[in-house]
Scaffold this active site. Sequence first.
Site, mmCIF file in Angstrom:
data_model
loop_
_atom_site.group_PDB
_atom_site.id
_atom_site.type_symbol
_atom_site.label_atom_id
_atom_site.label_comp_id
_atom_site.label_asym_id
_atom_site.label_seq_id
_atom_site.Cartn_x
_atom_site.Cartn_y
_atom_site.Cartn_z
ATOM 1 N N ASP A 1 -9.061 -3.167 -0.363
ATOM 2 C CA ASP A 1 -9.444 -3.432 -1.763
ATOM 3 C C ASP A 1 -9.987 -4.841 -1.940
ATOM 4 O OD1 ASP A 1 -8.655 -0.904 -2.744
ATOM 5 O OD2 ASP A 1 -6.570 -1.546 -2.868
ATOM 6 N N ARG B 1 4.605 -10.127 -6.384
ATOM 7 C CA ARG B 1 3.340 -10.304 -7.116
ATOM 8 C C ARG B 1 3.299 -11.589 -7.933
ATOM 9 N NH1 ARG B 1 0.572 -7.685 -3.640
ATOM 10 N NH2 ARG B 1 0.506 -5.426 -3.854
ATOM 11 N N ASP C 1 0.644 -3.408 -10.231
ATOM 12 C CA ASP C 1 0.352 -4.766 -9.782
ATOM 13 C C ASP C 1 -0.606 -5.500 -10.714
ATOM 14 O OD1 ASP C 1 2.085 -4.552 -7.653
ATOM 15 O OD2 ASP C 1 0.551 -3.742 -6.310
ATOM 16 N N SER D 1 -1.968 3.126 2.234
ATOM 17 C CA SER D 1 -2.069 1.817 1.586
ATOM 18 C C SER D 1 -0.718 1.130 1.768
ATOM 19 C CB SER D 1 -2.380 2.011 0.101
ATOM 20 O OG SER D 1 -2.130 0.808 -0.589
HETATM 21 N N1 ARG Z 1 5.193 1.266 -6.436
HETATM 22 C C1 ARG Z 1 5.562 -0.035 -5.991
HETATM 23 C C2 ARG Z 1 5.497 -1.029 -7.098
HETATM 24 O O1 ARG Z 1 4.881 -0.798 -8.085
HETATM 25 C C3 ARG Z 1 4.806 -0.471 -4.759
HETATM 26 C C4 ARG Z 1 3.341 -0.717 -4.898
HETATM 27 C C5 ARG Z 1 2.818 -1.141 -3.565
HETATM 28 N N2 ARG Z 1 1.410 -1.189 -3.490
HETATM 29 C C6 ARG Z 1 0.719 -0.711 -2.450
HETATM 30 N N3 ARG Z 1 -0.569 -0.873 -2.446
HETATM 31 N N4 ARG Z 1 1.278 -0.083 -1.438
HETATM 32 O O2 ARG Z 1 6.095 -2.063 -6.997
#
Ligand code: ARG
Length: 397
Positions: free
Chosen positions: A13, A93, A122, A173
């Site tokens: 990405d 994050r 995120d 991912s």
């Molecule tokens: N669902 C989790 C969260 O919102 C993990 C997101 C992880 N992102 C990824 N691109 N694997 O915290």
Amino acid sequence: MKKIILVYSGGLDTSVCIPLVREEYGYDHVVTVTVDVGQPAEDIEQAAAKARALGTEHYTADAKDEFVRDHIFPAIRANGDYMGYPLSTAIARPIIALKAVEVAKRIGGDAFCHGCTGKGNDQFRIEFVMRAFCPEMEIIAPMRERNLTRTEEIEYAKRKGVPIAQSVDKIWSIDENLWGRSIEGGRLEEPDFAPPEEIFLWTKGADQAPDKLRRIAIEFEEGVPVALDGERLNGLALVRALNALAGENGVGRIDIMEDRMLGLKVRENYECPAAVVLLTAHRALEALVLTRAELDMKAMVDRKWGEMAYYGLWFDPLKEDLEAFIGATQKRVAGTVWLDLFKGQVKVIGRRSPWALYSEDLASFDSKTFDQRESLGMVKNHGIQARMYLQLKARLG
Ligand code: ARG
């Protein structure tokens, strides 16, 4: 010259973002910031190499110790959890965005860019921090704005000569930091698709784990771990050691349905060996030292804390207020917890603390300190209102 600061992982990405912001948004000066929160060193190096190849001004920020001290430790103290997820991505994050903010303050910039899609959490977490500390800067989210699918991104990357590791048929991912590893995408999104062994890198399958159980001892001070098996370690070393140890024994795999902020129900797979062990141990110690009323209240506070962390409201005053309560309780969360790691399971087998509220003399079957006869009055009146209700129901229907 329009300057944009991109939070850059080196993945698909964010790599695609580089030609995109140049060609479609008119930013000729791209600054990339890669934040080291404990992902593999190769990933950090690869991000720097790709940034170089793509001609950006690149910075790497080592945030590992800060991440442990200011994000992981508070998460342990709050038993940080959202629907069975130890919040590994969620708590990273804010610090990633903070490091980009620090670069922006230092070198200036017109806009921020991130690679989050419009479906996930995120975008909320990262943009909250950017807007909170640099309200004057614009935020560009090409993945969200262009509504790109993963397959389209891969094709675009190939066209633009962006080096990528993904292929169309193997599109996990991954997001990784010291507190855990998240694997999404492809068929994993189907709730009834059994995760293939290849998605796991940190944990052995239960059937591959050693036949001999591994007993460990974790010592806590003020609600945070300070020693493993009697050896004092700093937070970073301790979390890393536990990720390896618990992972080797198959502990830390999590497969859940998760309600995202936007209301999407998604199937998520995580590997969080250290988190699972430390949260289990921390809860066991709290159960020994906090009063019943404190535990009851703290469960509510913890739940709210987990929600705030999941929502990325890292600098919300309520989160600070919750942490004031949590902090007051954690002074007594000191002592040692013993656990057995065995074929995917972690089990508490003992706990000890100078602050233990347990009294052998009071609880023992063999002691007379607690005069059992005095319980009678309380037992007689137990459920008095319910008994009245039952009588009334029998009479009045
Ligand atoms: N669902 C989790 C969260 O919102 C993990 C997101 C992880 N992102 C990824 N691109 N694997 O915290």
